[in-house]
Scaffold this motif. Structure first.
Motif, PDB file in Angstrom:
ATOM      1  N   PHE A   9      13.092   2.183  -6.077  1.00 29.91           N
ATOM      2  CA  PHE A   9      12.956   3.271  -5.119  1.00 29.91           C
ATOM      3  C   PHE A   9      11.485   3.475  -4.835  1.00 29.91           C
ATOM      4  O   PHE A   9      10.659   3.539  -5.754  1.00 29.91           O
ATOM      5  CB  PHE A   9      13.554   4.583  -5.625  1.00 29.91           C
ATOM      6  N   GLY A  10      11.129   3.547  -3.564  1.00 26.73           N
ATOM      7  CA  GLY A  10       9.753   3.814  -3.170  1.00 26.73           C
ATOM      8  C   GLY A  10       9.719   4.517  -1.829  1.00 26.73           C
ATOM      9  O   GLY A  10      10.647   4.383  -1.023  1.00 26.73           O
ATOM     10  N   LYS A  11       8.658   5.278  -1.575  1.00 28.38           N
ATOM     11  CA  LYS A  11       8.562   5.998  -0.302  1.00 28.38           C
ATOM     12  C   LYS A  11       7.106   6.246   0.049  1.00 28.38           C
ATOM     13  O   LYS A  11       6.227   6.296  -0.822  1.00 28.38           O
ATOM     14  CB  LYS A  11       9.308   7.314  -0.369  1.00 28.38           C
ATOM     15  N   CYS A  12       6.887   6.435   1.338  1.00 31.46           N
ATOM     16  CA  CYS A  12       5.588   6.898   1.825  1.00 31.46           C
ATOM     17  C   CYS A  12       5.717   7.299   3.279  1.00 31.46           C
ATOM     18  O   CYS A  12       6.386   6.631   4.073  1.00 31.46           O
ATOM     19  CB  CYS A  12       4.502   5.828   1.650  1.00 31.46           C
ATOM     20  N   ASP A  13       5.131   8.422   3.635  1.00 29.22           N
ATOM     21  CA  ASP A  13       4.972   8.845   5.027  1.00 29.22           C
ATOM     22  C   ASP A  13       6.256   8.757   5.856  1.00 29.22           C
ATOM     23  O   ASP A  13       6.283   8.168   6.932  1.00 29.22           O
ATOM     24  CB  ASP A  13       3.876   8.014   5.703  1.00 29.22           C
ATOM     25  N   GLY A  14       7.349   9.333   5.350  1.00 24.84           N
ATOM     26  CA  GLY A  14       8.569   9.395   6.133  1.00 24.84           C
ATOM     27  C   GLY A  14       9.442   8.167   6.078  1.00 24.84           C
ATOM     28  O   GLY A  14      10.460   8.091   6.781  1.00 24.84           O
ATOM     29  N   ILE A  15       9.089   7.185   5.262  1.00 22.52           N
ATOM     30  CA  ILE A  15       9.883   5.965   5.092  1.00 22.52           C
ATOM     31  C   ILE A  15      10.184   5.805   3.608  1.00 22.52           C
ATOM     32  O   ILE A  15       9.282   5.903   2.771  1.00 22.52           O
ATOM     33  CB  ILE A  15       9.126   4.718   5.593  1.00 22.52           C
ATOM     34  N   SER A  16      11.444   5.588   3.264  1.00 21.32           N
ATOM     35  CA  SER A  16      11.792   5.342   1.866  1.00 21.32           C
ATOM     36  C   SER A  16      12.852   4.252   1.800  1.00 21.32           C
ATOM     37  O   SER A  16      13.608   4.032   2.749  1.00 21.32           O
ATOM     38  CB  SER A  16      12.281   6.620   1.183  1.00 21.32           C
ATOM     39  N   PHE A 129      16.232  -8.761   7.355  1.00 25.49           N
ATOM     40  CA  PHE A 129      16.280  -7.486   6.636  1.00 25.49           C
ATOM     41  C   PHE A 129      15.850  -7.661   5.185  1.00 25.49           C
ATOM     42  O   PHE A 129      15.107  -6.825   4.651  1.00 25.49           O
ATOM     43  CB  PHE A 129      17.675  -6.872   6.679  1.00 25.49           C
ATOM     44  N   LEU A 130      16.292  -8.715   4.536  1.00 24.49           N
ATOM     45  CA  LEU A 130      15.907  -8.932   3.139  1.00 24.49           C
ATOM     46  C   LEU A 130      14.409  -9.190   3.011  1.00 24.49           C
ATOM     47  O   LEU A 130      13.780  -8.781   2.024  1.00 24.49           O
ATOM     48  CB  LEU A 130      16.711 -10.090   2.550  1.00 24.49           C
ATOM     49  N   ASN A 131      13.816  -9.846   4.021  1.00 23.97           N
ATOM     50  CA  ASN A 131      12.362 -10.019   4.017  1.00 23.97           C
ATOM     51  C   ASN A 131      11.646  -8.686   4.185  1.00 23.97           C
ATOM     52  O   ASN A 131      10.605  -8.440   3.564  1.00 23.97           O
ATOM     53  CB  ASN A 131      11.937 -10.986   5.127  1.00 23.97           C
ATOM     54  N   LEU A 132      12.205  -7.817   5.029  1.00 27.11           N
ATOM     55  CA  LEU A 132      11.635  -6.477   5.172  1.00 27.11           C
ATOM     56  C   LEU A 132      11.688  -5.751   3.839  1.00 27.11           C
ATOM     57  O   LEU A 132      10.701  -5.140   3.411  1.00 27.11           O
ATOM     58  CB  LEU A 132      12.407  -5.672   6.225  1.00 27.11           C
ATOM     59  N   TYR A 133      12.831  -5.782   3.176  1.00 23.00           N
ATOM     60  CA  TYR A 133      12.966  -5.119   1.881  1.00 23.00           C
ATOM     61  C   TYR A 133      11.977  -5.692   0.869  1.00 23.00           C
ATOM     62  O   TYR A 133      11.328  -4.941   0.139  1.00 23.00           O
ATOM     63  CB  TYR A 133      14.395  -5.252   1.363  1.00 23.00           C
ATOM     64  N   ARG A 134      11.834  -7.011   0.846  1.00 23.89           N
ATOM     65  CA  ARG A 134      10.862  -7.642  -0.064  1.00 23.89           C
ATOM     66  C   ARG A 134       9.453  -7.139   0.213  1.00 23.89           C
ATOM     67  O   ARG A 134       8.711  -6.787  -0.712  1.00 23.89           O
ATOM     68  CB  ARG A 134      10.914  -9.160   0.116  1.00 23.89           C
ATOM     69  N   ASP A 135       9.070  -7.073   1.504  1.00 22.73           N
ATOM     70  CA  ASP A 135       7.722  -6.635   1.860  1.00 22.73           C
ATOM     71  C   ASP A 135       7.502  -5.162   1.499  1.00 22.73           C
ATOM     72  O   ASP A 135       6.445  -4.794   0.974  1.00 22.73           O
ATOM     73  CB  ASP A 135       7.475  -6.854   3.354  1.00 22.73           C
ATOM     74  N   LEU A 136       8.506  -4.314   1.805  1.00 26.72           N
ATOM     75  CA  LEU A 136       8.366  -2.886   1.489  1.00 26.72           C
ATOM     76  C   LEU A 136       8.293  -2.680  -0.023  1.00 26.72           C
ATOM     77  O   LEU A 136       7.488  -1.875  -0.506  1.00 26.72           O
ATOM     78  CB  LEU A 136       9.535  -2.099   2.073  1.00 26.72           C
ATOM     79  N   ARG A 137       9.097  -3.401  -0.743  1.00 23.07           N
ATOM     80  CA  ARG A 137       9.088  -3.266  -2.205  1.00 23.07           C
ATOM     81  C   ARG A 137       7.734  -3.677  -2.769  1.00 23.07           C
ATOM     82  O   ARG A 137       7.189  -3.010  -3.666  1.00 23.07           O
ATOM     83  CB  ARG A 137      10.213  -4.120  -2.812  1.00 23.07           C
ATOM     84  N   HIS A 138       7.179  -4.743  -2.240  1.00 29.21           N
ATOM     85  CA  HIS A 138       5.866  -5.204  -2.706  1.00 29.21           C
ATOM     86  C   HIS A 138       4.789  -4.159  -2.415  1.00 29.21           C
ATOM     87  O   HIS A 138       4.013  -3.784  -3.308  1.00 29.21           O
ATOM     88  CB  HIS A 138       5.509  -6.527  -2.024  1.00 29.21           C
ATOM     89  N   GLU A 139       4.776  -3.664  -1.181  1.00 30.87           N
ATOM     90  CA  GLU A 139       3.729  -2.710  -0.796  1.00 30.87           C
ATOM     91  C   GLU A 139       3.871  -1.381  -1.551  1.00 30.87           C
ATOM     92  O   GLU A 139       2.869  -0.792  -1.988  1.00 30.87           O
ATOM     93  CB  GLU A 139       3.781  -2.454   0.711  1.00 30.87           C
ATOM     94  N   LEU A 140       5.107  -0.913  -1.715  1.00 31.06           N
ATOM     95  CA  LEU A 140       5.324   0.384  -2.368  1.00 31.06           C
ATOM     96  C   LEU A 140       5.189   0.302  -3.883  1.00 31.06           C
ATOM     97  O   LEU A 140       5.057   1.330  -4.552  1.00 31.06           O
ATOM     98  CB  LEU A 140       6.705   0.926  -1.989  1.00 31.06           C
ATOM     99  N   THR A 141       5.182  -0.902  -4.414  1.00 29.50           N
ATOM    100  CA  THR A 141       4.945  -1.083  -5.848  1.00 29.50           C
ATOM    101  C   THR A 141       3.454  -1.233  -6.132  1.00 29.50           C
ATOM    102  O   THR A 141       2.904  -0.555  -7.012  1.00 29.50           O
ATOM    103  CB  THR A 141       5.697  -2.326  -6.365  1.00 29.50           C
ATOM    104  N   LYS A 142       2.810  -2.100  -5.380  1.00 31.61           N
ATOM    105  CA  LYS A 142       1.379  -2.369  -5.620  1.00 31.61           C
ATOM    106  C   LYS A 142       0.493  -1.235  -5.123  1.00 31.61           C
ATOM    107  O   LYS A 142      -0.515  -0.897  -5.762  1.00 31.61           O
ATOM    108  CB  LYS A 142       0.979  -3.678  -4.924  1.00 31.61           C
ATOM    109  N   LYS A 143       0.825  -0.678  -3.967  1.00 28.78           N
ATOM    110  CA  LYS A 143       0.061   0.410  -3.362  1.00 28.78           C
ATOM    111  C   LYS A 143      -1.432   0.085  -3.261  1.00 28.78           C
ATOM    112  O   LYS A 143      -2.294   0.899  -3.587  1.00 28.78           O
ATOM    113  CB  LYS A 143       0.271   1.723  -4.131  1.00 28.78           C
ATOM    114  N   ASN A 144      -1.691  -1.121  -2.801  1.00 26.07           N
ATOM    115  CA  ASN A 144      -3.080  -1.504  -2.561  1.00 26.07           C
ATOM    116  C   ASN A 144      -3.622  -0.779  -1.339  1.00 26.07           C
ATOM    117  O   ASN A 144      -2.867  -0.198  -0.557  1.00 26.07           O
ATOM    118  CB  ASN A 144      -3.181  -3.025  -2.360  1.00 26.07           C
ATOM    119  N   SER A 145      -4.923  -0.817  -1.159  1.00 25.53           N
ATOM    120  CA  SER A 145      -5.575  -0.116  -0.052  1.00 25.53           C
ATOM    121  C   SER A 145      -4.924  -0.483   1.280  1.00 25.53           C
ATOM    122  O   SER A 145      -4.739  -1.664   1.589  1.00 25.53           O
ATOM    123  CB  SER A 145      -7.061  -0.464  -0.021  1.00 25.53           C
ATOM    124  N   GLY A 146      -4.565   0.526   2.064  1.00 21.04           N
ATOM    125  CA  GLY A 146      -3.965   0.310   3.376  1.00 21.04           C
ATOM    126  C   GLY A 146      -2.471   0.029   3.347  1.00 21.04           C
ATOM    127  O   GLY A 146      -1.898  -0.336   4.381  1.00 21.04           O
TER     128      GLY A 146
END
Length: 304
Positions: A9-16, A129-146
């Protein structure tokens, strides 16, 4: 072993986004609507959705696109259900409006309003869709700059691709497998047309030519709602719209929606929305219904 496991589970700015795996048969006891857009993708297993007076069967590779404030529930299709694996992407209404301001050509709010439903995806669409989920999961886990900007860009790109799904051959149609399901659909349609009136169960059963016991049992079996729960949900959904768009007093809103008193309306509103009608009006707060039961009252002779 637990009956379910939230694997992410991850979220940011109106998207989860959330992935959940269930290991056994499950019927959703949370009857809800919410001020978010919901995109429900089935990785494995099967689910039955109920909305707009109809049931829809969805299987692995299918996606449910649900509009804001759409009263809906899900349940197992059969008693032999072994569970399922799904990903849900939620986008707040305010965030979708923001997308439409930034990219007016997409008209996403209008798209979701006119094209919600269950769709069968082809292989390329599933992979996207699965690629989108993979990308969102990566970004919401790492939370690197930007990362917030990258989450938004990935989501808006996928939504652009989503626009190809419309009311065509890829949409899954409602299923009516038995006279009982047809009865449940007829009950739901009647309630949606008459929920602001004083509704006696005897009157409803007479209008629909069903026994009161059969009517209550079948509706609960096929929708997950008692008749009282469904009527109160419809009334409170309408109440949120009235509170947001008018200056009617709480008493007038209660009367317009068929409640016997303002105090009873306030009690049911708070039970469902977790805030009082007055506070809801003041804050215009978006609240998701997340209760085990919308109404602890049993169906009685009259629906207050």
């Amino acid at each position: 072993m637990a009956d379910n496991k939230i694997t992410f589970f991850g979220k940011c700015d109106g998207i989860s986004v959330e992935q959940l795996i269930r290991y056994s048969r499950f019927n959703m006891n949370v009857k809800h609507f919410h001020n978010q857009y919901e995109i429900f993708y089935i990785i494995e297993g099967e689910r039955q959705f109920f909305f707009d007076n109809k049931s829809y069967n969805a299987y692995a590779g299918d996606i449910a696109i649900l509009d804001t404030n759409l009263v809906h529930t899900t349940c197992s299709i059969s008693d032999e259900d072994k569970g399922y694996n799904r990903v849900i992407l939620y986008i707040d209404y305010e965030k979708m409006c923001d997308f439409d301001k930034k990219y007016p050509g997409l008209n996403l709010v209008n798209y979701f309003h006119n094209n919600y439903g269950i769709y069968h995806l082809n292989e390329d669409q599933r992979i996207a869709f699965l690629n989108l989920y993979r990308d969102l999961r990566h970004e919401l886990t790492k939370k690197n700059s930007g990362y917030q900007s990258r989450v938004e860009i990935a989501t808006i790109y996928w939504l652009y691709k989503l626009l190809s799904l419309k009311h065509d051959s890829t949409q899954i149609h409602a299923v009516i497998n038995s006279p009982k399901e047809l009865s449940a659909s007829n009950i739901s349609a009647y309630l949606e047309a008459n929920y602001t009136k004083e509704l006696a169960l005897d009157t409803i059963s007479d209008e629909l030519f069903m026994s009161k016991y059969y009517m209550c049992r079948i509706f609960k079996e096929y929708t997950g709602f008692t008749i009282t729960e469904y009527v109160n949900t419809l009334r409170i959904k309408k109440a949120t719209q009235i509170l947001e768009s008018s200056n009617l007093s709480i008493s007038d809103v209660a009367a317009e929606l068929g409640f016997e008193s303002a105090s009873y309306f306030e009690r049911i509103f708070k039970k469902i929305m977790t805030v009082t009608p007055l506070k809801y009006r003041k804050t215009h707060q978006s609240v998701t219904i997340e209760h085990e039961e919308l109404n602890t009252l049993d169906d009685s002779d009259y629906l207050d």
